[in-house]
Scaffold this active site. Sequence first.
Site, PDB file in Angstrom:
ATOM      1  CG  MET A  30      -1.941  -1.111   1.254  1.00  0.00           C
ATOM      2  SD  MET A  30      -3.122  -0.988  -0.098  1.00  0.00           S
ATOM      3  CE  MET A  30      -3.922   0.574   0.287  1.00  0.00           C
ATOM      4  NE  ARG A  31       6.949   2.448   2.165  1.00  0.00           N
ATOM      5  CZ  ARG A  31       7.294   1.245   2.580  1.00  0.00           C
ATOM      6  NH1 ARG A  31       7.519   0.293   1.702  1.00  0.00           N
ATOM      7  NH2 ARG A  31       7.406   0.962   3.861  1.00  0.00           N
ATOM      8  CB  ALA A  32       2.386   2.380  -4.733  1.00  0.00           C
TER       9      ALA A  32
END
Length: 664
Positions: A275-277
């Site tokens: 989910m970092r993107a």
Amino acid sequence: MTTPFPFTAVVGQDDLRLALLLNAVSPSVGGVLVRGEKGTAKSTAVRALTSLLPEVAVVPGCRFSCDPASPDPGCPDGPHEGGGGGTARPARMVELPVGASEDRLVGALDIERALSEGVKAFEPGLLAAAHRGILYVDEVNLLHDHLVDLLLDAAAMGASYVEREGVSVRHAARFLLVGTMNPEEGELRPQLLDRFGLTVEVAASREPDQRVEVVRRRLAYEDGPAAFAARWADEEAAVRQRIVAAREVLPSVRLGDAALRQIAATCAAFEVDGMRADIVMARTATALAAWAGRTEVLAEDVRQAALLALPHRRRRNPFDAPGLDEDKLDETLEEFGGDDDPGPDGDGPEGGPGGGGGEPAPDSGPQGGDAASRPEGGEGEPAPGGAGEQSPVRASEPFRTKALSVPGVGAGAAGRRSRARTEHGRTTGARRPEGTLTALHLAATVRAAAPHQRARGRSGRGLVVRRDDLRQATREGREGNLVLFVVDASGSMAARQRMGAVKGAVLSLLLDAYQRRDKVGLVTFRGASADVALPPTSSVDAAAARLESLPTGGRTPLAAGLLRAHDVLRVERLRDPARRALVVVVTDGRATGGPEPVALASRAARLFAAEGIASVVVDCESGPVRLGLAGRLAGELGGTAVTLDELRADSIAGLVKDVQGRAA
């Protein structure tokens, strides 16, 4: 004095400029990775950013740059009273050298004073100096693994921890991480690659007028740095003021549900991991809106954020080039967007819609031509350069290989292949320290000090420890090696189906070398000679590109291949004497090129055995009748032989051979 920031605009680096400015507006974006060929002003652009950053307020006398409005409660120089007056100073850019030690990065703790006096005498490192500033790593892809691990921890937690034998020091370390790299020298570990919020590709302009302007400005700067800086002072002041204004607007920027849905849909469409993107895209789009002076995130902001935040997160293996399909991006934004969706020709902020994250042109490789045009099966047309030569064959799918290693214990650069004496790993003993003590062996230190306690007048419960008592722990870990591939590309190996399997095996070994942090080199032999297709390098994807374009055909000059490999190793030992080599010869063992080919190949092989060079022969012989020439070659090399099937980690044949070897 740094070169003024506008210098970078003349080489087509609009995306680099935009990415750096967005991080200046919102440091939570997560930093920038700058990829590009040598000589493209990557370092110049990063250093120029420092002069554009607003000043920071710090607690007077604090070595850790605490904010006087909200000081770090755990600061080693604290405690500081909150809300007090501070001192303004320029934002810092701290450079982390590739060869830095762990103590230089995180700081040094005086173990002797900690043990004998019970005090924490701590000397801050580069992470403390970079707090609330920029941490710049040139050639970040060459950074040692243990330093990469420390950077990952600090970037994730916003703090640095130094722990030695139960003595612990913690301080805040929030910084803007900026790295530059030349992809020809190797790729980054996926964990560190994902920590960079944005990435940009830079290249020197091919327009003569722009190149002329670059040279003119560079010469003008060298002739009079002060006058050159004064020329751009007004423009830099305007950019600095715009950063301040954007920071003030940033808290009021609204990221609506429609924009969030576009961000989530884009990340899902491109199958990025985790989910970092999504979070980085949201922060980048918000910073783009603030930079434009808006309080609402538009679809054009989401598009530009995707071009900056996603290309490096789409790599599935080290042989994939970073990039983004812009047509697919536009389709996704249109499907999940509203009326304000920009088309492919819409104007994007500060650098246009194209940005620098577009799909790169396919690598034509040294032989030229598009990879898609290479034949995948069937007989190829004869190509110029030798009788019977065939066009390149596509490699079969790579697989997980069995572990190959160099025997003995080395002392080379940290890696994951062979046993070595390293600064990190399991403790195997103790010795007197040479210079600064970096890893205390507590038990050995106590044993050394214990016999002298009465003579030193010990009267209390504490242990009287002196410098001569300290013992450094000796540790054993893993090192990276030079894996030199010597590949037979002759007619005896040219059956297309078999050559595809051979290339797949070498590709699998290259992938293994990437994961184990090795350097690789590639020597090929065919016809009447041998060639160094790739000198030793950390770029395994460059080796894969050379392998993909490798033609086949002609006689088998095995001796020439071995002698050329021996010469490569001799030169490399002068450059890096601590790095041990592993030679992987991929052949069926035939020798047909040159006078007395078999005898000459045998003499060449014995050179490796005489010098103790570790070697493995991958036997590519096939068919019901086998001559066993590869096994004989392995014996003369002083190495081992494995078949293509035994090379697989999950191979039954390989497992049986391993069991038999251990039993013997």
